[in-house]
Scaffold this active site. Structure first.
Site, PDB file in Angstrom:
ATOM      1  N   ASP A 188      40.618  33.599  35.143  1.00 42.51           N
ATOM      2  CA  ASP A 188      39.922  34.841  34.801  1.00 42.51           C
ATOM      3  C   ASP A 188      39.252  34.712  33.427  1.00 42.51           C
ATOM      4  O   ASP A 188      39.940  34.476  32.425  1.00 42.51           O
ATOM      5  CB  ASP A 188      40.942  35.984  34.796  1.00 42.51           C
ATOM      6  CG  ASP A 188      40.306  37.358  34.688  1.00 42.51           C
ATOM      7  OD1 ASP A 188      39.177  37.466  34.168  1.00 42.51           O
ATOM      8  OD2 ASP A 188      40.947  38.341  35.106  1.00 42.51           O
ATOM      9  N   HIS A 223      37.965  37.060  31.595  1.00 38.28           N
ATOM     10  CA  HIS A 223      37.925  38.327  30.861  1.00 38.28           C
ATOM     11  C   HIS A 223      38.888  38.384  29.673  1.00 38.28           C
ATOM     12  O   HIS A 223      38.945  39.401  28.981  1.00 38.28           O
ATOM     13  CB  HIS A 223      38.224  39.489  31.809  1.00 38.28           C
ATOM     14  CG  HIS A 223      37.199  39.660  32.888  1.00 38.28           C
ATOM     15  ND1 HIS A 223      37.204  38.906  34.038  1.00 38.28           N
ATOM     16  CD2 HIS A 223      36.129  40.477  32.981  1.00 38.28           C
ATOM     17  CE1 HIS A 223      36.184  39.271  34.805  1.00 38.28           C
ATOM     18  NE2 HIS A 223      35.512  40.204  34.184  1.00 38.28           N
ATOM     19  N   CYS A 269      31.179  37.772  32.221  1.00 37.43           N
ATOM     20  CA  CYS A 269      32.143  36.979  33.000  1.00 37.43           C
ATOM     21  C   CYS A 269      31.463  35.920  33.867  1.00 37.43           C
ATOM     22  O   CYS A 269      31.991  34.817  34.039  1.00 37.43           O
ATOM     23  CB  CYS A 269      33.021  37.885  33.852  1.00 37.43           C
ATOM     24  SG  CYS A 269      32.147  39.040  34.922  1.00 37.43           S
TER      25      CYS A 269
END
Length: 215
Positions: free
Chosen positions: A169, A171, A45
């Site tokens: 994000d 992810h 990440c």
């Protein structure tokens, strides 16, 4: 261009309610787990958020520097002697400090590191983040320890109840979807400062690019 979605925060719009919103200025690409076929699930990440920031720097700073791959990021950190040779090809995480080193090396752009000892102290950074988006307009990288999920910050909204950050994000795993899909599934979202983990420290990396021209 990589073919990735750009400016995925646009569907999020302005945070609901009163107050003021300050957003990233210019175009960036959304890098996330497996987006280039390389499997970095569970550890990449920080690299993906760095790639998102780099895509903004390449596009908005008139740079011919290509967005580095995860392998190239690791090579840079080894060359800078921040990491040992065994770091190459590993699945070790990187955080805000490493992101600053790579941006400085590739783009010759310094970064400011903001640190708070716990999530409850994020409120002390509000004015600095507002000024950052007003003056520079670049994405911000955010990482922590208990909250070990690195993420991009592309905006801040301030009202009489406090502040919210616009989170991108990295992810997400899957084929490229629409901006609406990412927002509806929470991969792009407004997150109130009070919803960050109180027991985690946080570091933020703010690229100090050339200030935006005033209209």
């Amino acid at each position: 261009m990589s073919g990735l979605l750009t400016n995925v925060h646009e569907t999020a719009g302005i945070a609901k309610g009163s107050g003021k919103t300050y957003l990233v200025s210019g175009q960036y690409e959304y890098y996330h787990y497996l987006c280039d076929g390389f499997d970095d699930r569970g550890w990449g990440c920080g690299y993906r958020t760095l790639q998102t920031v780099c895509s903004w720097l390449t596009d908005n700073q008139n740079s011919d520097v290509k967005v580095p791959s995860i392998r190239e990021i690791q090579e840079i950190l080894v060359q800078l002697e921040d990491k040992p040779k065994g770091f190459l090809g590993s699945r070790q995480w990187i955080g805000s400090f490493e992101v600053c080193l790579v941006i400085d090396k590739l783009y010759d752009i310094p970064c400011k590191i903001l640190h708070v000892n716990q999530g409850d102290e994020l409120q002390t950074l509000v004015d600095t983040l507002v000024l950052h988006f007003q003056k520079f307009g670049s994405p911000v990288m955010m990482g922590g320890d208990v909250d070990a999920s690195s993420k991009g910050i592309v905006g801040i909204h301030v009202d009489n109840r406090g502040a919210s950050l616009l989170v991108v994000d990295p992810h997400y795993v899957g084929k490229e979807q629409t901006k609406e899909f990412l927002f509806n599934k929470g991969w792009v979202k407004w997150q109130r400062l009070s919803d960050f983990i109180s027991g985690s420290f946080y570091n933020l990396c703010l690229p100090q690019v050339k200030a935006k021209e005033k209209n």
